[in-house]
Design a protein around this motif. Structure first.
Motif, PDB file in Angstrom:
ATOM      1  N   SER A 220     -11.418 -11.578  11.496  1.00  0.00           N
ATOM      2  CA  SER A 220     -12.802 -11.563  11.984  1.00  0.00           C
ATOM      3  C   SER A 220     -13.680 -12.503  11.171  1.00  0.00           C
ATOM      4  O   SER A 220     -14.524 -13.214  11.722  1.00  0.00           O
TER       5      SER A 220
ATOM      6  N   ASP B 282     -16.971 -10.899  16.520  1.00  0.00           N
ATOM      7  CA  ASP B 282     -17.680  -9.620  16.613  1.00  0.00           C
ATOM      8  C   ASP B 282     -16.806  -8.569  17.297  1.00  0.00           C
ATOM      9  O   ASP B 282     -16.747  -7.417  16.865  1.00  0.00           O
ATOM     10  N   ALA B 283     -16.126  -8.978  18.367  1.00  0.00           N
ATOM     11  CA  ALA B 283     -15.271  -8.051  19.110  1.00  0.00           C
ATOM     12  C   ALA B 283     -14.086  -7.594  18.259  1.00  0.00           C
ATOM     13  O   ALA B 283     -13.698  -6.422  18.305  1.00  0.00           O
TER      14      ALA B 283
ATOM     15  N   SER C 235     -15.413  -4.948  15.876  1.00  0.00           N
ATOM     16  CA  SER C 235     -15.703  -3.706  16.586  1.00  0.00           C
ATOM     17  C   SER C 235     -14.417  -2.983  16.990  1.00  0.00           C
ATOM     18  O   SER C 235     -14.279  -1.771  16.795  1.00  0.00           O
TER      19      SER C 235
ATOM     20  N   VAL D 261     -12.611  -1.335  13.971  1.00  0.00           N
ATOM     21  CA  VAL D 261     -13.183  -0.060  13.528  1.00  0.00           C
ATOM     22  C   VAL D 261     -12.863   1.048  14.521  1.00  0.00           C
ATOM     23  O   VAL D 261     -12.383   2.127  14.150  1.00  0.00           O
ATOM     24  N   GLN D 262     -13.103   0.788  15.796  1.00  0.00           N
ATOM     25  CA  GLN D 262     -12.950   1.822  16.818  1.00  0.00           C
ATOM     26  C   GLN D 262     -11.490   2.243  17.021  1.00  0.00           C
ATOM     27  O   GLN D 262     -11.202   3.427  17.133  1.00  0.00           O
TER      28      GLN D 262
END
Length: 190
Positions: free
Chosen positions: A99, A115-116, A119, A122-123
């Protein structure tokens, strides 16, 4: 990548039914060389991706990043199932670094992919790891260190400034190629 995408679609379509673990392991084995190359590249202080000004050259990097995080999810799930949480933490660190590296001298569209990746990381990777009953305090500390390092790297390479640099380089390459009839503007391609 095609085999992996087909498998992942079926794998994630119905997580409650029995899954083919042997096929997952085969997909992970096929993709292992990519993660080895990523690990080798990340031994450098900073990595940069060679991205052209046209969307097709950027799409290649976007697809590769997407594949890395999706296969990474399969690998982390497997590591958690097998109790190898240290390996899961290392892979999460590698994808956090991806990232960061995607932000270095790349245009806006690649910055959005960075950014994706963060995200998704983390998710779909960190939260399942934190839910594991086998997680030890030392692994939590290692994960926390990774995020502190990631945050420091983002502060050192401000994402907004990185976007501006990437867009500048993209436009500069485009104008250079146009002026010198190179790249997409070469006489045999134009």
């Amino acid at each position: 990548a095609q085999r992996s995408a087909k498998f992942q679609t079926a794998w994630h379509a119905n997580p409650t039914r029995k899954r083919d673990l042997a096929e997952r392991d085969a997909v992970l084995k096929e993709q292992a060389i990519g993660f080895q190359k990523l690990t080798e590249a990340q031994k450098r202080t900073q990595c940069a991706f060679d991205v052209g000004w046209d969307m097709s050259s950027q799409a290649i990097l976007m697809q590769a990043a997407r594949e890395a995080i999706r296969v990474g999810q399969l690998q982390v799930e497997r590591d958690i199932e097998q109790g190898d949480l240290d390996a899961a933490v290392r892979l999460i660190g590698s994808l956090l670094r991806l990232s960061q590296d995607l932000r270095y001298r790349t245009p806006n569209v690649i910055q959005s992919i960075a950014d994706a990746v963060l995200s998704f990381n983390v998710q779909n990777l960190v939260i399942p790891l934190l839910k594991s009953p086998q997680l030890k305090p030392s692994q939590c500390d290692a994960l926390l260190r990774l995020f502190v390092q990631h945050e420091a790297a983002l502060r050192a390479n401000d994402p907004y400034i990185a976007r501006l640099r990437g867009e500048y380089l993209l436009r500069r390459i485009l104008l250079h190629d146009f002026q010198h009839q190179a790249g997409e503007f070469a006489n045999d391609r134009f």
